[in-house]
Design a protein around this motif. Structure first.
Motif, PDB file in Angstrom:
ATOM      1  N   THR A 117       0.374  -1.418  -0.238  1.00 32.67           N
ATOM      2  CA  THR A 117       0.134   0.141  -0.404  1.00 32.67           C
ATOM      3  C   THR A 117       1.050   0.935   0.437  1.00 32.67           C
ATOM      4  OG1 THR A 117      -1.173  -1.115   1.081  1.00 32.67           O
ATOM      5  CG2 THR A 117      -1.153   1.717   1.115  1.00 32.67           C
ATOM      6  N   ARG A 118       2.399   1.333   0.735  1.00 29.22           N
ATOM      7  CA  ARG A 118       2.955   2.204   0.584  1.00 29.22           C
ATOM      8  C   ARG A 118       3.257   2.985  -0.201  1.00 29.22           C
ATOM      9  NH1 ARG A 118       4.774  -0.107   6.062  1.00 29.22           N
ATOM     10  NH2 ARG A 118       3.198   1.295   7.868  1.00 29.22           N
ATOM     11  N   LEU A 119       4.015   1.404  -1.221  1.00 25.16           N
ATOM     12  CA  LEU A 119       4.714   1.994  -2.269  1.00 25.16           C
ATOM     13  C   LEU A 119       4.011   2.385  -3.367  1.00 25.16           C
ATOM     14  CD1 LEU A 119       6.751  -1.102  -2.195  1.00 25.16           C
ATOM     15  CD2 LEU A 119       7.477   0.934  -1.848  1.00 25.16           C
ATOM     16  N   SER A 120       2.586   1.568  -3.176  1.00 28.79           N
ATOM     17  CA  SER A 120       2.038   1.799  -4.521  1.00 28.79           C
ATOM     18  C   SER A 120       1.392   3.429  -4.059  1.00 28.79           C
ATOM     19  CB  SER A 120       0.522   1.464  -3.807  1.00 28.79           C
ATOM     20  OG  SER A 120      -0.580   1.986  -5.154  1.00 28.79           O
ATOM     21  N   ALA A 121       1.013   3.956  -3.160  1.00 26.16           N
ATOM     22  CA  ALA A 121       0.563   5.517  -3.050  1.00 26.16           C
ATOM     23  C   ALA A 121       2.031   6.369  -3.539  1.00 26.16           C
ATOM     24  CB  ALA A 121       0.275   5.547  -1.383  1.00 26.16           C
ATOM     25  N   MET A 122       2.945   5.968  -2.655  1.00 25.91           N
ATOM     26  CA  MET A 122       4.343   6.709  -2.956  1.00 25.91           C
ATOM     27  C   MET A 122       4.480   6.663  -4.727  1.00 25.91           C
ATOM     28  SD  MET A 122       8.918   5.958  -1.089  1.00 25.91           S
ATOM     29  CE  MET A 122       8.371   4.739  -2.471  1.00 25.91           C
ATOM     30  N   LEU A 123       4.869   5.284  -5.298  1.00 26.44           N
ATOM     31  CA  LEU A 123       4.935   5.966  -6.844  1.00 26.44           C
ATOM     32  C   LEU A 123       4.240   6.367  -7.949  1.00 26.44           C
ATOM     33  CD1 LEU A 123       6.737   2.253  -6.771  1.00 26.44           C
ATOM     34  CD2 LEU A 123       7.834   4.445  -6.511  1.00 26.44           C
ATOM     35  N   ARG A 124       2.786   6.074  -7.077  1.00 26.71           N
ATOM     36  CA  ARG A 124       1.992   6.395  -8.412  1.00 26.71           C
ATOM     37  C   ARG A 124       0.768   7.872  -7.604  1.00 26.71           C
ATOM     38  NH1 ARG A 124      -2.633   1.882  -8.713  1.00 26.71           N
ATOM     39  NH2 ARG A 124      -1.350   0.105  -9.454  1.00 26.71           N
ATOM     40  N   SER A 125       1.036   8.413  -6.450  1.00 34.44           N
ATOM     41  CA  SER A 125       0.882   9.322  -6.371  1.00 34.44           C
ATOM     42  C   SER A 125       1.903  11.049  -5.470  1.00 34.44           C
ATOM     43  CB  SER A 125      -1.132   9.549  -5.371  1.00 34.44           C
ATOM     44  OG  SER A 125      -1.243   8.663  -6.106  1.00 34.44           O
ATOM     45  N   ARG A 201       3.816   3.604 -14.390  1.00 42.48           N
ATOM     46  CA  ARG A 201       2.570   3.477 -15.348  1.00 42.48           C
ATOM     47  C   ARG A 201       1.680   3.766 -15.136  1.00 42.48           C
ATOM     48  NH1 ARG A 201       6.193   0.979 -19.309  1.00 42.48           N
ATOM     49  NH2 ARG A 201       7.517  -0.853 -18.566  1.00 42.48           N
ATOM     50  N   GLN A 202       1.158   3.856 -13.968  1.00 44.00           N
ATOM     51  CA  GLN A 202      -0.182   4.323 -13.510  1.00 44.00           C
ATOM     52  C   GLN A 202      -0.273   5.630 -12.497  1.00 44.00           C
ATOM     53  OE1 GLN A 202      -2.958   0.663 -12.643  1.00 44.00           O
ATOM     54  NE2 GLN A 202      -0.779  -0.190 -11.846  1.00 44.00           N
ATOM     55  N   SER A 203       0.633   6.483 -12.466  1.00 47.06           N
ATOM     56  CA  SER A 203       1.281   7.406 -12.155  1.00 47.06           C
ATOM     57  C   SER A 203      -1.304   8.088 -11.701  1.00 47.06           C
ATOM     58  CB  SER A 203       1.961   8.744 -12.776  1.00 47.06           C
ATOM     59  OG  SER A 203       1.942  10.012 -12.567  1.00 47.06           O
ATOM     60  N   THR A 204      -0.949   8.702 -11.110  1.00 50.73           N
ATOM     61  CA  THR A 204      -2.328   9.613 -10.903  1.00 50.73           C
ATOM     62  C   THR A 204      -2.409  10.958 -11.316  1.00 50.73           C
ATOM     63  OG1 THR A 204      -1.631   9.764  -8.421  1.00 50.73           O
ATOM     64  CG2 THR A 204      -2.982   8.044  -9.206  1.00 50.73           C
ATOM     65  N   ARG A 205      -3.669  11.336 -11.692  1.00 46.64           N
ATOM     66  CA  ARG A 205      -3.323  13.217 -12.383  1.00 46.64           C
ATOM     67  C   ARG A 205      -2.480  13.799 -11.043  1.00 46.64           C
ATOM     68  NH1 ARG A 205      -3.693  16.735 -15.257  1.00 46.64           N
ATOM     69  NH2 ARG A 205      -3.974  15.791 -17.282  1.00 46.64           N
ATOM     70  N   CYS A 206      -3.648  13.736  -9.757  1.00 41.28           N
ATOM     71  CA  CYS A 206      -3.816  14.183  -8.567  1.00 41.28           C
ATOM     72  C   CYS A 206      -2.888  13.452  -7.681  1.00 41.28           C
ATOM     73  CB  CYS A 206      -4.712  14.463  -8.124  1.00 41.28           C
ATOM     74  SG  CYS A 206      -6.455  16.241  -9.092  1.00 41.28           S
ATOM     75  N   ALA A 207      -1.584  14.739  -6.824  1.00 41.20           N
ATOM     76  CA  ALA A 207      -1.306  13.715  -6.118  1.00 41.20           C
ATOM     77  C   ALA A 207      -1.501  13.976  -4.416  1.00 41.20           C
ATOM     78  CB  ALA A 207       0.771  14.613  -6.275  1.00 41.20           C
ATOM     79  N   SER A 208      -1.167  13.119  -3.923  1.00 37.80           N
ATOM     80  CA  SER A 208      -1.481  12.741  -2.457  1.00 37.80           C
ATOM     81  C   SER A 208      -1.531  14.079  -1.394  1.00 37.80           C
ATOM     82  CB  SER A 208      -0.843  11.898  -1.830  1.00 37.80           C
ATOM     83  OG  SER A 208       0.914  12.506  -2.126  1.00 37.80           O
ATOM     84  N   ASP A 209      -0.740  15.637  -1.996  1.00 38.50           N
ATOM     85  CA  ASP A 209      -0.941  16.448  -1.925  1.00 38.50           C
ATOM     86  C   ASP A 209      -1.746  17.037  -2.300  1.00 38.50           C
ATOM     87  OD1 ASP A 209       0.754  17.175  -3.749  1.00 38.50           O
ATOM     88  OD2 ASP A 209       2.463  17.773  -2.946  1.00 38.50           O
ATOM     89  N   ALA A 210      -2.837  17.299  -3.266  1.00 41.88           N
ATOM     90  CA  ALA A 210      -3.569  17.302  -4.137  1.00 41.88           C
ATOM     91  C   ALA A 210      -2.475  18.751  -5.124  1.00 41.88           C
ATOM     92  CB  ALA A 210      -4.385  18.329  -3.466  1.00 41.88           C
TER      93      ALA A 210
END
Length: 403
Positions: A117-125, A201-210
């Motif tokens: 979960t952490r790696l997904s959030a850190m690398l995608r968002s 490859r699944q980078s989110t447009r909005c990062a976790s800090d908006a």
């Protein structure tokens, strides 16, 4: 009777300026956007960059850049400009945090659920909380020393004395970043490669800090691409997400932060790194520093223009026409009318790719009125043409949607 949209600079002339400013306060709740502070707030249309620095790189005036583009098919660089220069890495160091955690995980590379979960959030968002966890748990600067030795990095160094807790102050260069991606793609065990690159490859447009993180590579090229982005500095809001989301400030030095001998810790930084094209044909690393006071939208636009100027084998430019925008908190809407349909917001003054246009609801921001809407394919929605930096209601070189 509908009033034809005037050039955006009209808001800075004569008594109309006061009228526009007052109208903006009224219209904010309706449109989710405010008028520009001055005529200078609307960026010029695509172009206006400085002469080429390197084979193709067009570096905007006032921007300091470190660039490396590596063609994995030929085994050579197509672009190098200040490729060994050290920049504070901001979130690019998260690649090293992930690789250090995954190093020697055993033959099955088992990763606990919490870390997945952490790696997904850190690398995608680009989640900073996850990065802080790995930094504090696994040795901080020792992570940088370990990865520098393992990957043969020559320009990477931990944060300066007195700032050891600031993982974003780790120094990296464009060429070292290319080395990191080459390790990931060509040497890393398949489970490591697939996990890290799969998230990128699944980078989110909005990062976790908006903050909107689909600048640079993500905007300059059609998929397939994979990206890890970085931003650092006292930017104004890089707003992303539906109305009501509030971005945290990008990380940056606090008052009295010590100066580094070789790494600028003060100027706003914006970096784009990753791969472009089928089979990850090209590795791209672009590190940039911008003048003090640069808005997020301006830095976003300048990095975009620079990235689009590069020779990137395998990269395909998206279809559409680039235009500047004005306004703060401009909503992107799922349909060309105003309702509870905001999907995200644009960074103030950012340049956007317009794919097509159509008529929709009349929008009025006195002294402007317009019923044309621009479709932004990279955002998957519409903005009123009233916020496009062009004097005409209907954009002259943009086709009709569905036409």
């Amino acid at each position: 009777m509908r009033r034809t949209t005037a050039p955006r600079s009209a808001t800075g002339r004569g008594p109309g300026r006061l009228l526009a400013a007052l109208a903006a306060l009224f219209s904010l709740a309706f449109t989710g956007a405010a008028l520009p502070q001055s005529a200078a707030a609307a960026p010029e249309r695509a172009g206006g960059t400085s002469p080429a620095a390197g084979p193709d790189a067009q570096v905007p005036a006032g921007v300091t850049a470190g660039i490396a583009v590596f063609d994995r098919q030929t085994g050579g660089f197509t672009e190098q400009l200040n490729a060994g220069a050290q920049f504070r890495s901001a979130s690019i160091v998260k690649l090293l945090l992930a690789l250090d955690f995954l190093w020697n995980r055993g033959p099955d590379y088992a990763v606990p659920a919490a870390d997945r979960t952490r790696l997904s959030a850190m690398l995608r968002s680009s989640d900073d909380g996850a990065a802080g966890h790995y930094w504090s748990t696994y040795g901080g600067s020792a992570i940088v020393h370990r990865m520098t030795a393992r990957l043969g990095l020559t320009d990477t160094a931990p944060p300066p004395a007195g700032r050891e807790g600031y993982w974003g102050y780790t120094a990296m260069s464009a060429r070292d970043t290319v080395r990191v991606y080459r390790y990931l793609l060509d040497t890393a065990p398949a489970p490591v490669r697939d996990l890290v690159m799969g998230h990128l490859r699944q980078s989110t447009r909005c990062a976790s800090d908006a903050f909107d993180q689909h600048f640079g590579i993500a905007a300059a090229f059609d998929r397939p691409w994979a990206v890890k982005q970085g931003w650092s500095g006292r930017y104004a809001a890089g707003t992303c997400g539906p109305a009501g989301a509030s971005p945290a400030p990008a990380d940056g030095p606090g008052p009295g932060a010590p100066a580094a001998a070789d790494v600028d810790l003060a100027r706003p930084a914006l970096h784009t790194t990753g791969t472009v094209g089928a089979g990850d044909r090209s590795i791209v690393a672009v590190f940039t520093l911008h003048p003090d006071g640069t808005s997020y939208g301006r830095a976003f636009t300048d990095l975009g223009r620079l990235t689009r100027s590069l020779d990137v084998p395998g990269g395909t430019a998206p279809s559409g026409t680039w235009y500047g925008t004005w306004g703060s908190g401009v909503n992107v809407r799922s349909e060309p009318f105003i309702a509870d349909n905001s999907t995200t917001r644009l960074p103030a003054g950012v340049e956007v790719l317009v794919g097509c246009q159509r008529k929709g609801q009349v929008v009025s921001v006195p002294p402007y009125t317009n019923d044309w809407w621009a479709y932004l394919p990279q955002y998957g929605g519409y903005v009123s043409n009233i916020y496009i930096s062009h004097p005409d209601d209907r954009l002259p070189d943009v086709p009709l949607c569905g036409g």
